[in-house]
Design a protein around this motif. Structure first.
Motif, short mmCIF file in Angstrom:
data_model
loop_
_atom_site.label_atom_id
_atom_site.label_comp_id
_atom_site.label_asym_id
_atom_site.label_seq_id
_atom_site.Cartn_x
_atom_site.Cartn_y
_atom_site.Cartn_z
N ALA A 81 0.73 -1.20 0.29
CA ALA A 81 -0.40 0.17 -0.32
C ALA A 81 0.63 1.23 0.37
O ALA A 81 0.82 1.87 -0.71
CB ALA A 81 -0.96 0.26 1.19
N ARG A 82 2.02 1.01 0.92
CA ARG A 82 2.92 2.43 0.80
C ARG A 82 3.73 2.70 -0.58
O ARG A 82 4.09 2.92 -0.79
CB ARG A 82 4.00 2.14 2.10
N LEU A 83 3.89 1.39 -0.79
CA LEU A 83 4.77 1.64 -2.98
C LEU A 83 3.42 2.06 -3.52
O LEU A 83 4.11 3.03 -4.23
CB LEU A 83 4.50 0.06 -2.73
N ILE A 84 3.00 1.76 -3.69
CA ILE A 84 1.99 2.19 -4.53
C ILE A 84 1.39 3.50 -4.99
O ILE A 84 1.33 4.45 -6.12
CB ILE A 84 -0.13 1.81 -4.74
N VAL A 85 1.39 4.66 -3.58
CA VAL A 85 1.41 5.55 -3.16
C VAL A 85 2.50 6.86 -2.90
O VAL A 85 3.09 7.48 -3.17
CB VAL A 85 0.49 6.56 -1.90
N HIS A 86 4.09 5.81 -3.85
CA HIS A 86 4.91 6.63 -3.38
C HIS A 86 5.39 7.21 -4.18
O HIS A 86 4.19 6.50 -5.27
CB HIS A 86 5.64 5.04 -2.72
N LEU B 10 -6.48 -4.15 4.11
CA LEU B 10 -6.06 -4.63 5.09
C LEU B 10 -4.90 -3.24 5.42
O LEU B 10 -3.99 -2.99 6.02
CB LEU B 10 -5.60 -5.91 5.18
N GLY B 11 -3.88 -3.88 4.31
CA GLY B 11 -2.72 -3.11 3.69
C GLY B 11 -2.89 -1.23 3.59
O GLY B 11 -2.38 -0.65 4.21
N MET B 12 -4.03 -0.93 3.10
CA MET B 12 -4.14 0.64 3.19
C MET B 12 -4.54 0.81 4.47
O MET B 12 -4.17 2.13 5.12
CB MET B 12 -5.78 0.68 2.04
N ALA B 13 -5.47 0.17 4.95
CA ALA B 13 -5.57 0.45 6.48
C ALA B 13 -4.37 0.77 7.35
O ALA B 13 -4.20 1.70 8.38
CB ALA B 13 -7.00 -0.39 7.05
N GLN B 14 -3.84 0.00 7.20
CA GLN B 14 -2.16 -0.13 8.11
C GLN B 14 -1.14 0.64 7.57
O GLN B 14 -0.87 1.22 8.83
CB GLN B 14 -1.32 -1.98 8.21
#
Length: 339
Positions: free
Chosen positions: A28-33, A53-57
């Protein structure tokens, strides 16, 4: 003349890794990096429940737009981000920070789908979040590691070995996932040559025209003239000399407690190590948050952060995305230079 092939960005298939670990958060962090979605088209391969789940975390959101594989690469991914939906694990089956059979089965299922997509030409490379080998073995993994599972699924008969890279420095291994007591007997001239040729070929595919390779010794002080073991005399030196005769830029065997100083100083591009931790310890000390593992010998690039599932911080929103971004960039570089 510029062609559509020349203008095409790499298409990277991305899977979240073990649902119980930090993989979903990292992806999730990679996609918005910043810069990631401009560098390549991305196809997410995973369950909605795992990706959300990854987005929420991570405290991030992005739209999951379905991706339909066509067995060809002439149609762009809309908005640069597509989602190949899977159904591998129920929400209630995800146990954070635990190695479970169900999480391991989810990993194997998404990995197999990613391999199929790459084999069929729908994606150019794979980047995956950290796997947990214990969970994968609970789910039926028949090999010591995921690399040999991948090779078996694709029918690869060439030499396979994990490679590691950090800030342009690469390592390969003559032996990998075996007991330390078995290492000396497993080191052969043929094995050294395979490890050297693999890393030389991979570095050339990453854009290095003439890789400078150093071979690490096995024994303290490179055997001290035979006082501390004869592997350097009987195996490593003959192997290095034969490879040098093939016009490779190669040297060694160097004492393993100093060879990485040469690497840090920029005198060499790669170190061929004799066993797993010989190179891993050095690279992780140089930059744990930037290290990348490349699955060497595969017919297309496959990369992942060099760290593990980090169950100690899983689900806490504290995962560092640095190594995952580095893995993504390495995969893109390899795609662009593969031929």
């Amino acid at each position: 003349m510029t062609t559509n092939q020349d203008q095409r960005r790499p298409r990277i298939g991305v899977i979240p890794g073990d649902p119980s670990g930090i993989g979903p958060e990292l992806i999730a962090r990679l996609i918005v990096h910043p810069g990631v979605r401009e560098r390549a088209e991305i196809v997410l391969i995973g369950d909605r429940v795992v990706l959300e789940l990854g987005m929420a975390q991570a405290g991030q959101t992005f739209e999951l737009v379905p991706f339909e594989p066509q067995g060809r690469r002439d149609e762009p991914v809309l908005a640069g981000l597509g989602w190949f939906e899977t159904s591998t694990i129920a929400p209630e089956a995800i146990e954070i920070a635990k190695a479970t059979e169900r999480s391991g089965a989810s990993v194997l299922a998404t990995l197999n789908l990613a391999l199929d997509l790459a084999r069929d030409g729908d994606i150019d490379a794979i980047v995956f979040g950290p796997f947990n080998k214990a969970a994968m073995h609970l789910a039926g993994l028949k090999f010591a590691d995921e690399l040999h599972h991948m090779g078996d699924r694709l029918g690869v008969t060439e030499y396979l070995s994990e490679l590691n890279t950090l800030d342009g420095l690469w390592t390969s291994r003559v032996t990998s996932h075996i007991a330390l007591r078995d290492v000396a007997d497993a080191i052969t001239e043929e094995g050294v040559a395979e490890a050297v040729n693999l890393i030389d070929r991979t570095l050339r595919r990453s854009g290095v025209s003439r890789p400078r390779i150093a071979v690490a010794a096995l024994n303290p002080h490179a055997g001290d003239g035979g006082n501390f073991g004869r592997e350097e005399i009987d195996v490593l030196t003959p192997a290095v000399e034969k490879l040098a005769d093939q016009q490779m830029s190669i040297s060694g065997p160097w004492p393993s407690d100093t060879v990485f100083l040469k690497a840090k100083a920029g005198e060499i591009d790669a170190v061929v190590t004799m066993y797993h931790d010989q190179g891993q310890i050095a690279l992780k000390l140089l930059g744990f948050d930037r290290g990348v593992t490349v699955q060497g010998g595969m017919p297309f690039p496959v990369a992942t952060p060099a760290h593990g599932t980090a169950f100690d911080i899983a689900g806490q929103g504290r995962a560092d995305v640095g190594a995952t971004v580095a893995a993504f960039k390495v995969a893109c570089d390899l795609v662009e230079n593969w031929n």
